[in-house]
Design an enzyme around this catalytic site. Structure first.
Site, mmCIF file in Angstrom:
data_model
loop_
_atom_site.group_PDB
_atom_site.id
_atom_site.type_symbol
_atom_site.label_atom_id
_atom_site.label_comp_id
_atom_site.label_asym_id
_atom_site.label_seq_id
_atom_site.Cartn_x
_atom_site.Cartn_y
_atom_site.Cartn_z
ATOM 1 N N TYR A 98 36.091 54.153 43.239
ATOM 2 C CA TYR A 98 36.107 52.713 42.921
ATOM 3 C C TYR A 98 36.492 52.492 41.456
ATOM 4 C CZ TYR A 98 34.394 47.846 42.750
ATOM 5 O OH TYR A 98 34.288 46.481 42.609
ATOM 6 N N ASP A 99 35.794 53.177 40.566
ATOM 7 C CA ASP A 99 36.012 52.951 39.128
ATOM 8 C C ASP A 99 37.468 53.237 38.741
ATOM 9 O OD1 ASP A 99 33.315 52.957 39.578
ATOM 10 O OD2 ASP A 99 32.789 54.306 37.944
ATOM 11 N N ARG A 115 31.431 57.947 42.634
ATOM 12 C CA ARG A 115 31.825 56.546 42.426
ATOM 13 C C ARG A 115 33.230 56.419 41.845
ATOM 14 N NH1 ARG A 115 26.408 53.577 41.240
ATOM 15 N NH2 ARG A 115 27.724 51.853 40.664
ATOM 16 N N PHE A 150 16.814 43.704 48.486
ATOM 17 C CA PHE A 150 15.473 43.194 48.196
ATOM 18 C C PHE A 150 15.138 41.985 49.067
ATOM 19 C CE2 PHE A 150 14.858 44.761 43.513
ATOM 20 C CZ PHE A 150 14.693 46.046 43.994
ATOM 21 N N VAL A 164 21.585 45.404 45.414
ATOM 22 C CA VAL A 164 20.154 45.157 45.225
ATOM 23 C C VAL A 164 19.734 43.762 45.688
ATOM 24 C CG1 VAL A 164 20.415 44.509 42.782
ATOM 25 C CG2 VAL A 164 18.247 45.425 43.585
ATOM 26 N N GLN A 170 16.142 50.473 34.770
ATOM 27 C CA GLN A 170 17.577 50.174 34.595
ATOM 28 C C GLN A 170 17.775 48.659 34.689
ATOM 29 O OE1 GLN A 170 16.162 51.499 37.238
ATOM 30 N NE2 GLN A 170 17.402 51.468 39.085
HETATM 31 N N1 LIG Z 1 30.622 41.288 44.416
HETATM 32 C C1 LIG Z 1 30.540 41.733 43.184
HETATM 33 O O1 LIG Z 1 29.459 41.695 42.587
HETATM 34 C C2 LIG Z 1 31.773 42.280 42.490
HETATM 35 C C3 LIG Z 1 31.597 42.878 41.231
HETATM 36 C C4 LIG Z 1 32.729 43.373 40.576
HETATM 37 C C5 LIG Z 1 33.976 43.269 41.151
HETATM 38 N N2 LIG Z 1 34.121 42.688 42.368
HETATM 39 C C6 LIG Z 1 35.473 42.638 42.936
HETATM 40 O O2 LIG Z 1 35.706 41.386 43.560
HETATM 41 C C7 LIG Z 1 36.539 41.551 44.728
HETATM 42 C C8 LIG Z 1 35.824 40.977 45.944
HETATM 43 O O3 LIG Z 1 34.588 41.656 46.123
HETATM 44 P P1 LIG Z 1 33.555 41.214 47.266
HETATM 45 O O4 LIG Z 1 32.178 41.403 46.738
HETATM 46 O O5 LIG Z 1 33.949 39.908 47.822
HETATM 47 O O6 LIG Z 1 33.810 42.375 48.330
HETATM 48 P P2 LIG Z 1 34.029 42.263 49.924
HETATM 49 O O7 LIG Z 1 33.978 43.644 50.463
HETATM 50 O O8 LIG Z 1 33.090 41.250 50.496
HETATM 51 O O9 LIG Z 1 35.497 41.678 50.012
HETATM 52 C C9 LIG Z 1 36.647 42.462 49.848
HETATM 53 C C10 LIG Z 1 37.643 42.057 50.921
HETATM 54 O O10 LIG Z 1 38.842 42.850 50.779
HETATM 55 C C11 LIG Z 1 39.295 43.199 52.078
HETATM 56 N N3 LIG Z 1 40.150 44.374 51.995
HETATM 57 C C12 LIG Z 1 39.827 45.627 51.608
HETATM 58 N N4 LIG Z 1 40.879 46.456 51.689
HETATM 59 C C13 LIG Z 1 41.929 45.684 52.123
HETATM 60 C C14 LIG Z 1 43.286 45.951 52.424
HETATM 61 N N5 LIG Z 1 43.809 47.177 52.285
HETATM 62 N N6 LIG Z 1 44.069 44.922 52.850
HETATM 63 C C15 LIG Z 1 43.560 43.666 52.991
HETATM 64 N N7 LIG Z 1 42.265 43.367 52.735
HETATM 65 C C16 LIG Z 1 41.464 44.367 52.311
HETATM 66 C C17 LIG Z 1 38.021 43.435 52.871
HETATM 67 O O11 LIG Z 1 38.197 43.403 54.261
HETATM 68 C C18 LIG Z 1 37.130 42.298 52.344
HETATM 69 O O12 LIG Z 1 37.285 41.133 53.131
HETATM 70 C C19 LIG Z 1 36.813 43.050 44.836
HETATM 71 O O13 LIG Z 1 38.063 43.331 44.252
HETATM 72 C C20 LIG Z 1 35.703 43.668 44.016
HETATM 73 O O14 LIG Z 1 36.089 44.907 43.488
HETATM 74 C C21 LIG Z 1 33.039 42.219 43.064
#
Ligand SMILES: NC(=O)c1ccc[n+]([C@@H]2O[C@H](COP(=O)([O-])OP(=O)(O)OC[C@H]3O[C@@H](n4cnc5c(N)ncnc54)[C@H](O)[C@@H]3O)[C@@H](O)[C@H]2O)c1
Length: 308
Positions: free
Chosen positions: A145-146, A142, A191, A187, A209
């Site tokens: 990402y982190d 992971r 689910f 999840v 968890q």
């Molecule tokens: N969904 C969650 O629960 C959650 C939790 C923590 C953080 N986040 C953060 O929120 C943001 C959005 O997450 P999400 O759930 O909508 O994810 P998602 O995968 O639905 O959306 C991310 C978008 O970024 C685009 N993308 C990725 N790489 C790219 C690049 N190089 N150039 C242009 N576009 C690119 C993807 O095509 C996608 O449309 C992210 O930064 C994510 O890390 C989300």
């Protein structure tokens, strides 16, 4: 304001664009569809204040005209997606964030980074406060990402300190709602998909968890307030209502009227044991707290998944 939103075709990005347009702003949306979909923005086709550019933000690009704010929501976000695209994930957190920060700097625009609770890793402090530095395995599966997000946070602070860019950092906790992908391994969709199909609900480990789930409209409201604020250090955005995965499975069964049984599978590597945001900073600085209860938010989410 004219706002550049990267990652706009994703789950949260598309809802964020909706909110910006509803507030009367103009949006230039960027996405390369790595994990997002044109379907998430279909309803905005032809909108007078909305423009979409298919763009990989890790590659050089320009945006013509004045820009007031740049929001970086681009990154694979679900474990399934970032484990499938580990290098792209590191690239978008580093080179992608750098390009977007440069855009903000050159336009004298604000900059919002969507970071993550994964910065806390498998936390030894509970609930997680922004001042906790985290417990991240830097070489585990992971880590792509982190560490990408931790680097993005460091880069954002460097642009603020070195160039005076008005930056904000949101540490987002688990968020759910319509436009999530059914098969992204998280999840909530997992689910719901299993319950709606009448298949067994898969719980990893013993299900002890914990997680907390924030409805997307609440989250987007927090992001919007943060983007307009002067808070430079990270702010947690999430719902502090915590439950075990097993309890969550039971609630999904009750809500969908499903008779699916619950089956147990081994816990994935580095899966955090507990997750709950301390949101006192967001309450204090942004006057924000989530309003949508789990049952209220699951309703439209279930409807969305049924429509698929
Ligand atoms: N969904 C969650 O629960 C959650 C939790 C923590 C953080 N986040 C953060 O929120 C943001 C959005 O997450 P999400 O759930 O909508 O994810 P998602 O995968 O639905 O959306 C991310 C978008 O970024 C685009 N993308 C990725 N790489 C790219 C690049 N190089 N150039 C242009 N576009 C690119 C993807 O095509 C996608 O449309 C992210 O930064 C994510 O890390 C989300």
């Amino acid at each position: 304001m004219r706002i550049v939103a990267a990652g706009a075709a994703g789950f949260i990005g598309s809802h964020f664009c909706d909110r910006l347009l509803a507030e009367g702003h103009s949006v230039v949306a960027l996405d390369n569809y790595l994990t997002g979909s044109p379907a998430n923005l279909k309803h905005l086709n032809g909108h007078a204040r909305f423009a979409f550019v298919e763009q990989d933000v890790t590659r050089p690009f320009e945006v013509e005209g004045a820009v007031d704010a740049v929001a970086n929501l681009a990154s694979p976000a679900s474990p399934k997606d970032y484990l499938r695209h580990p290098i792209e994930t590191l690239d978008v957190g580093s080179a992608g964030t750098r390009n977007l920060l440069e855009l903000a700097r050159s336009k004298q625009a604000r900059f919002l980074l969507t970071s993550t609770s994964e910065c806390y890793g498998d936390p030894l402090v509970h609930p997680q406060v922004e001042t906790y530095w985290g417990n991240v395995n830097p070489v585990g599966p992971r880590s792509c990402y982190d560490e990408s997000k931790r680097f993005a946070e460091a880069l954002t602070m460097a642009y603020h300190r070195q160039h005076g860019v008005r930056t904000n950092i949101a540490r987002i906790f688990n968020t759910y709602g319509p436009r999530m992908k059914l098969d992204d391994g998280r999840v909530v969709p997992a689910f719901l998909d299993q319950a709606l199909r009448g298949e067994p609900l898969t719980v990893f480990g013993s299900g002890a968890q914990t997680r907390s789930f924030c409805y997307v409209s609440d989250l987007v409201d927090g992001l919007y307030r943060l983007m307009l604020s002067d808070e430079r250090y990270p702010v947690n955005l999430g719902n502090p209502c915590e439950m075990t995965i097993l309890e969550f499975a039971e609630r999904i069964r009750a809500l969908t009227g499903s008779r699916s049984e619950i089956v147990f599978e081994p816990l994935p590597e580095d899966d955090p044991k507990q997750r709950r945001p301390d949101i006192s900073k967001a309450m204090r600085v942004l006057g924000w707290e989530p309003r949508v209860k789990l049952e209220e938010g699951l309703g439209p989410t279930v409807e969305f998944f049924r429509s698929l």
